[in-house]
Design an enzyme around this catalytic site. Structure first.
Site, PDB file in Angstrom:
ATOM      1  N   GLU A   1       0.806  -1.216   0.000  1.00  0.00           N
ATOM      2  CA  GLU A   1       0.000   0.000   0.000  1.00  0.00           C
ATOM      3  C   GLU A   1       0.848   1.279   0.000  1.00  0.00           C
ATOM      4  O   GLU A   1       0.359   2.338  -0.375  1.00  0.00           O
ATOM      5  CB  GLU A   1      -0.973  -0.024   1.195  1.00  0.00           C
TER       6      GLU A   1
ATOM      7  N   ASP B   1     -11.668  -6.519  -3.279  1.00  0.00           N
ATOM      8  CA  ASP B   1     -12.474  -7.753  -3.192  1.00  0.00           C
ATOM      9  C   ASP B   1     -13.854  -7.364  -2.675  1.00  0.00           C
ATOM     10  O   ASP B   1     -14.082  -6.207  -2.328  1.00  0.00           O
ATOM     11  CB  ASP B   1     -11.823  -8.776  -2.254  1.00  0.00           C
TER      12      ASP B   1
HETATM   13  C1  3QA Z   1      -5.987  -7.708   4.730  1.00  0.00           C
HETATM   14  C2  3QA Z   1      -5.476  -6.287   4.662  1.00  0.00           C
HETATM   15  C3  3QA Z   1      -5.745  -5.526   5.939  1.00  0.00           C
HETATM   16  O1  3QA Z   1      -4.748  -4.565   6.175  1.00  0.00           O
HETATM   17  C4  3QA Z   1      -7.077  -4.857   5.686  1.00  0.00           C
HETATM   18  C5  3QA Z   1      -6.232  -5.533   3.616  1.00  0.00           C
HETATM   19  C6  3QA Z   1      -9.340  -5.612   1.889  1.00  0.00           C
HETATM   20  N1  3QA Z   1     -10.279  -6.585   1.841  1.00  0.00           N
HETATM   21  C7  3QA Z   1     -10.685  -6.847   3.121  1.00  0.00           C
HETATM   22  C8  3QA Z   1     -11.608  -7.758   3.673  1.00  0.00           C
HETATM   23  N2  3QA Z   1     -11.763  -7.771   5.019  1.00  0.00           N
HETATM   24  C9  3QA Z   1     -11.046  -6.928   5.783  1.00  0.00           C
HETATM   25  N3  3QA Z   1     -10.154  -6.050   5.311  1.00  0.00           N
HETATM   26  C10 3QA Z   1      -9.960  -6.002   3.967  1.00  0.00           C
HETATM   27  N4  3QA Z   1      -6.970  -4.498   4.282  1.00  0.00           N
HETATM   28  C11 3QA Z   1      -5.073  -8.521   5.541  1.00  0.00           C
HETATM   29  S1  3QA Z   1      -5.258 -10.228   5.421  1.00  0.00           S
HETATM   30  C12 3QA Z   1      -4.229 -10.734   4.114  1.00  0.00           C
HETATM   31  C13 3QA Z   1      -2.793 -10.796   4.518  1.00  0.00           C
HETATM   32  O2  3QA Z   1      -2.039 -11.446   3.570  1.00  0.00           O
HETATM   33  C14 3QA Z   1      -8.235  -4.106   3.656  1.00  0.00           C
HETATM   34  C15 3QA Z   1      -9.123  -5.220   3.182  1.00  0.00           C
HETATM   35  N5  3QA Z   1     -12.328  -8.587   2.897  1.00  0.00           N
HETATM   36  C16 3QA Z   1      -0.742 -11.659   4.038  1.00  0.00           C
HETATM   37  C17 3QA Z   1      -0.152 -12.847   3.354  1.00  0.00           C
HETATM   38  O3  3QA Z   1      -0.103 -13.936   4.246  1.00  0.00           O
END
Ligand code: 3QA
Length: 232
Positions: free
Chosen positions: A13, A197
Site C-alpha cells: 500500500e 475484493d
Molecule cells: C488484509 C489487509 C488488511 O490490512 C485490511 C487488507 C481488503 N479486503 C478486506 C476484507 N476484510 C477486511 N479487510 C480487507 N486491508 C489482511 S489479510 C491478508 C494478509 O495477507 C483491507 C481489506 N475482505 C498476508 C499474506 O499472508
C-alpha cells in the site's frame, strides 16, 4: 505548511508512494520503519503500520507525536459492501466505525463504548481537496461509511450484518483506529481505499489477485492530493 503523514497497512500500500520520494531518510522506531522524504516540494512521512487496529493505532500516534505530522492521509485497499462498488473503485471515508466493538450486553449499540463515538467523521476540507483531485483527473470518487474490525471478512453473512448495523459501504482493518487517534489529537485525517475484493467467499482469492493494482490506484490518488495540498 507542516509535514503530511501518509500511512498504509501493508507494504504494497505504500511502496508506490515511497518510490516517488526525494531525499529519502529511514528511521527505525517501535519495531517499524518510518520513511521521511519530499514529494514535489512537500515534506511527508510515510509508514505501513502492519495489519489491524492495534498496529494502526500505534503507527498513527507515532506519526503525529514523534514525527510531528499535522495531517494524515491513509491509502490502501478495502472489501466492498455496497453493490455499486467494484474492484478498482475508489471510496473515501465519510465516517468510520468499529464493527467488532461490542458491549451490547450493557444495552449499548454496536461500535460504542462510553466516551467514544460509533462513527468518527473524516476532515471535510481534505474531502473537498479529494473531490477536486477526482474532478481534475476525471476519476470517479465515491464517498461512504467504512467499517473497521480485526477480521478479514470473507463471508456474505458477516458482510450483510455489517451493512445493516452500520450502513457501511466498505470494510477494512485499520481506518477507524486511525480516526480515533487523529480525532483525539485534533489532527485532520483522510482515509482512501480502492476496492480489492467483495468480502465474500471469493475475497481471499480476489484480494491476492488485486491487492497490488488497487493499492497503486489509491496511492496515485493520494500523491495527487499531496500535490494539491502543497499548492493551497
Ligand atoms: C488484509 C489487509 C488488511 O490490512 C485490511 C487488507 C481488503 N479486503 C478486506 C476484507 N476484510 C477486511 N479487510 C480487507 N486491508 C489482511 S489479510 C491478508 C494478509 O495477507 C483491507 C481489506 N475482505 C498476508 C499474506 O499472508
Amino acid at each position: 505548511m507542516g509535514k503530511i503523514a501518509i500511512m498504509g497497512a501493508m507494504p504494497e500500500e505504500i511502496e508506490p508512494i515511497i518510490a516517488t520520494l526525494h531525499d529519502l531518510r529511514e528511521t527505525e522506531y517501535a519495531a517499524n520503519v518510518y520513511y521521511e522524504g519530499n514529494y514535489k516540494g512537500q515534506e511527508v512521512v510515510v509508514a505501513y503500520s502492519k495489519i489491524g487496529k492495534v498496529f494502526a493505532t500505534l503507527t498513527t500516534a507515532i506519526l503525529i507525536e514523534r514525527f510531528c505530522c499535522d495531517k494524515l492521509l491513509f491509502s490502501g485497499v478495502a472489501g466492498a459492501i455496497n453493490k455499486e462498488l467494484k474492484i478498482g473503485d475508489l471510496i473515501m471515508a465519510d465516517g468510520l466505525c468499529q464493527h467488532d466493538l461490542d458491549i451490547t450486553a450493557f444495552g449499548h449499540p454496536y461500535g460504542f463504548v462510553p466516551e467514544g463515538d460509533v462513527c468518527i467523521w473524516a476532515d471535510s476540507w481534505l474531502k473537498q481537496i479529494a473531490k477536486k483531485v477526482a474532478y481534475d483527473k476525471n476519476l470517479i470518487l465515491k464517498e461512504g461509511i467504512i467499517a473497521t474490525g480485526d477480521q478479514f471478512v470473507a463471508s456474505s453473512e458477516r458482510k450483510e450484518w455489517i451493512r445493516q448495523t452500520f450502513k457501511a459501504d466498505a470494510l477494512e482493518m485499520e481506518g477507524a483506529a486511525v480516526a480515533v487517534v487523529c480525532a483525539s489529537l485534533d489532527v485532520p485525517f483522510f482515509v482512501l481505499r480502492a476496492i480489492s475484493d467483495s468480502a465474500d467467499m471469493d475475497a481471499g482469492f480476489d484480494f491476492d489477485e488485486f491487492l497490488k493494482s488497487s493499492a497503486k490506484l489509491s496511492a496515485n490518488f493520494i500523491l495527487s492530493m499531496v500535490e494539491k495540498l502543497k499548492n493551497q
